[in-house]
Scaffold this active site. Structure first.
Site, PDB file in Angstrom:
ATOM      1  N   ARG A 104     -11.592   8.624  -0.221  1.00 40.57           N
ATOM      2  CA  ARG A 104     -11.202   8.840  -1.601  1.00 40.57           C
ATOM      3  C   ARG A 104     -12.318   9.611  -2.287  1.00 40.57           C
ATOM      4  NH1 ARG A 104      -9.793   4.091  -5.853  1.00 40.57           N
ATOM      5  NH2 ARG A 104     -12.018   3.756  -5.675  1.00 40.57           N
ATOM      6  N   THR A 108     -12.420  12.710  -8.177  1.00 45.53           N
ATOM      7  CA  THR A 108     -10.997  12.848  -8.533  1.00 45.53           C
ATOM      8  C   THR A 108     -10.182  11.611  -8.154  1.00 45.53           C
ATOM      9  OG1 THR A 108     -10.409  13.731  -6.367  1.00 45.53           O
ATOM     10  CG2 THR A 108     -11.153  15.324  -8.015  1.00 45.53           C
ATOM     11  N   ASP A 200     -16.388  -2.609  -2.566  1.00 40.43           N
ATOM     12  CA  ASP A 200     -16.025  -1.556  -1.614  1.00 40.43           C
ATOM     13  C   ASP A 200     -15.828  -2.163  -0.223  1.00 40.43           C
ATOM     14  OD1 ASP A 200     -16.346   0.564   0.414  1.00 40.43           O
ATOM     15  OD2 ASP A 200     -16.673   1.838  -1.339  1.00 40.43           O
ATOM     16  N   ASP A 203     -17.784  -0.507   2.806  1.00 48.62           N
ATOM     17  CA  ASP A 203     -19.227  -0.772   2.768  1.00 48.62           C
ATOM     18  C   ASP A 203     -19.536  -2.223   3.127  1.00 48.62           C
ATOM     19  OD1 ASP A 203     -20.000   1.781   2.167  1.00 48.62           O
ATOM     20  OD2 ASP A 203     -19.976   1.474  -0.005  1.00 48.62           O
TER      21      ASP A 203
HETATM   22  C1  PRP Z   1     -10.985   2.646   0.233  1.00 48.41           C
HETATM   23  C2  PRP Z   1      -9.930   1.735   0.813  1.00 48.41           C
HETATM   24  C3  PRP Z   1      -8.692   2.576   0.713  1.00 48.41           C
HETATM   25  C4  PRP Z   1      -8.910   3.336  -0.564  1.00 48.41           C
HETATM   26  C5  PRP Z   1      -8.118   2.693  -1.651  1.00 48.41           C
HETATM   27  O1  PRP Z   1     -11.384   3.571   1.177  1.00 48.41           O
HETATM   28  O2  PRP Z   1     -10.225   1.293   2.112  1.00 48.41           O
HETATM   29  O3  PRP Z   1      -8.501   3.458   1.805  1.00 48.41           O
HETATM   30  O4  PRP Z   1     -10.301   3.251  -0.870  1.00 48.41           O
HETATM   31  O5  PRP Z   1      -8.165   3.431  -2.803  1.00 48.41           O
HETATM   32  P1  PRP Z   1      -6.892   4.192  -3.392  1.00 48.41           P
HETATM   33  O6  PRP Z   1      -5.750   3.225  -3.317  1.00 48.41           O
HETATM   34  O7  PRP Z   1      -7.300   4.471  -4.806  1.00 48.41           O
HETATM   35  O8  PRP Z   1      -6.670   5.426  -2.598  1.00 48.41           O
HETATM   36  P2  PRP Z   1     -12.532   4.657   0.894  1.00 48.41           P
HETATM   37  O9  PRP Z   1     -11.939   5.900   0.359  1.00 48.41           O
HETATM   38  O10 PRP Z   1     -13.620   4.007   0.094  1.00 48.41           O
HETATM   39  O11 PRP Z   1     -13.013   5.006   2.346  1.00 48.41           O
HETATM   40  P3  PRP Z   1     -13.706   4.062   3.445  1.00 48.41           P
HETATM   41  O12 PRP Z   1     -12.647   3.130   3.979  1.00 48.41           O
HETATM   42  O13 PRP Z   1     -14.159   5.050   4.461  1.00 48.41           O
HETATM   43  O14 PRP Z   1     -14.826   3.302   2.798  1.00 48.41           O
HETATM   44  N1  URA Z   2     -11.619   0.942  -2.432  1.00 50.06           N
HETATM   45  C1  URA Z   2     -12.307  -0.213  -2.214  1.00 50.06           C
HETATM   46  O1  URA Z   2     -12.914  -0.383  -1.145  1.00 50.06           O
HETATM   47  N2  URA Z   2     -12.320  -1.134  -3.179  1.00 50.06           N
HETATM   48  C2  URA Z   2     -11.662  -0.981  -4.342  1.00 50.06           C
HETATM   49  O2  URA Z   2     -11.700  -1.881  -5.196  1.00 50.06           O
HETATM   50  C3  URA Z   2     -10.961   0.230  -4.548  1.00 50.06           C
HETATM   51  C4  URA Z   2     -10.949   1.166  -3.580  1.00 50.06           C
END
Ligand code: PRP
Ligand code: URA
Length: 209
Positions: A104, A108, A200, A203
């Protein structure tokens, strides 16, 4: 319109509360996500078709149920969806696993695809898309769009925590996809994080922050 199932099982709620705690470390977080995923899959697969087969027990010959219909594919959204795979594979060991890499954009909040590898016969499978967090719904909705563009149609989405905004978006863009969540939280904050959420997920799972 699609179905939204929110799990209210005490075991799931208990484990999720520990995950939400900011003092819970990586190892326990990972174990709990795997355990909750395993508990959720029981309900997620409730409507899978079965067929009668002949079995000979030590007592007699009988007809009994076994899974029929399409084989299963599970598709974690990278990274955090990976944390849900083992729990599900424990119960469906023959499932094939596809991966979709999305992150994400922090400015944006739009999803950016960086990887996609699905089972060759994905269009003939019942697909379960995994991601612990459904925030704006952008990532899940984009992942489902990519999967559909590859000819697939039997898709269900499993999240640990969802915001109302994410549910609304996925239902609007994919009204054919049922959504299963362990908790439906209150809202998103100004950074697009789920409130109260768990922070997160990627993380916390991989210890990257
Ligand atoms: C997080 C989560 C989802 C997304 C959710 O991933 O695991 O994939 O955000 O957010 P959204 O519904 O607003 O799209 P992230 O983009 O942080 O990537 P990661 O799993 O690599 O940490
Ligand atoms: N992605 C995450 O990992 N946590 C949130 O709360 C939203 C997006």
């Amino acid at each position: 319109m699609s179905k939204v199932v929110v799990f209210d099982h005490p075991l799931i709620q208990h484990k999720l509360s520990i995950m939400r705690d900011k003092n819970t470390g990586c190892k326990e977080f990972r174990e709990l996500l795997e355990e909750i995923s395993m508990l959720m899959v029981y309900e997620v697969t409730r409507d899978l078709p079965v067929e009668k087969v002949d079995v000979e027990t030590p007592i007699c010959r009988t007809k009994t149920n076994m899974l029929a219909g399409k084989p299963i594919g599970i598709i974690p959204i990278l990274r955090a969806g990976l944390g849900m795979v083992d729990g599900i594979m424990n119960l469906i060991p023959n499932a094939k696993v596809g991966h979709i890499g999305l992150y994400r954009d922090p400015e944006t909040l739009n999803p950016v695809e960086y990887y996609c590898k699905l089972p060759e016969d994905a269009e003939h499978r019942e697909l379960i898309v995994l991601d612990p967090m459904l925030a704006t719904g952008g990532s899940a909705s984009a992942a489902i769009t990519f999967i559909k563009q590859r000819g697939c149609s039997n898709i269900r989405l499993v999240n640990l925590i969802a915001a109302p905004e994410g549910i609304e978006r996925v239902r609007a863009e994919h009204p054919d996809v049922d959504i299963y969540v362990a908790a439906l939280d209150e809202k998103l904050n100004e950074h697009g994080y789920i409130v109260p959420g768990l922070g997160d997920a990627g993380d916390r799972l991989f210890g990257t922050k």
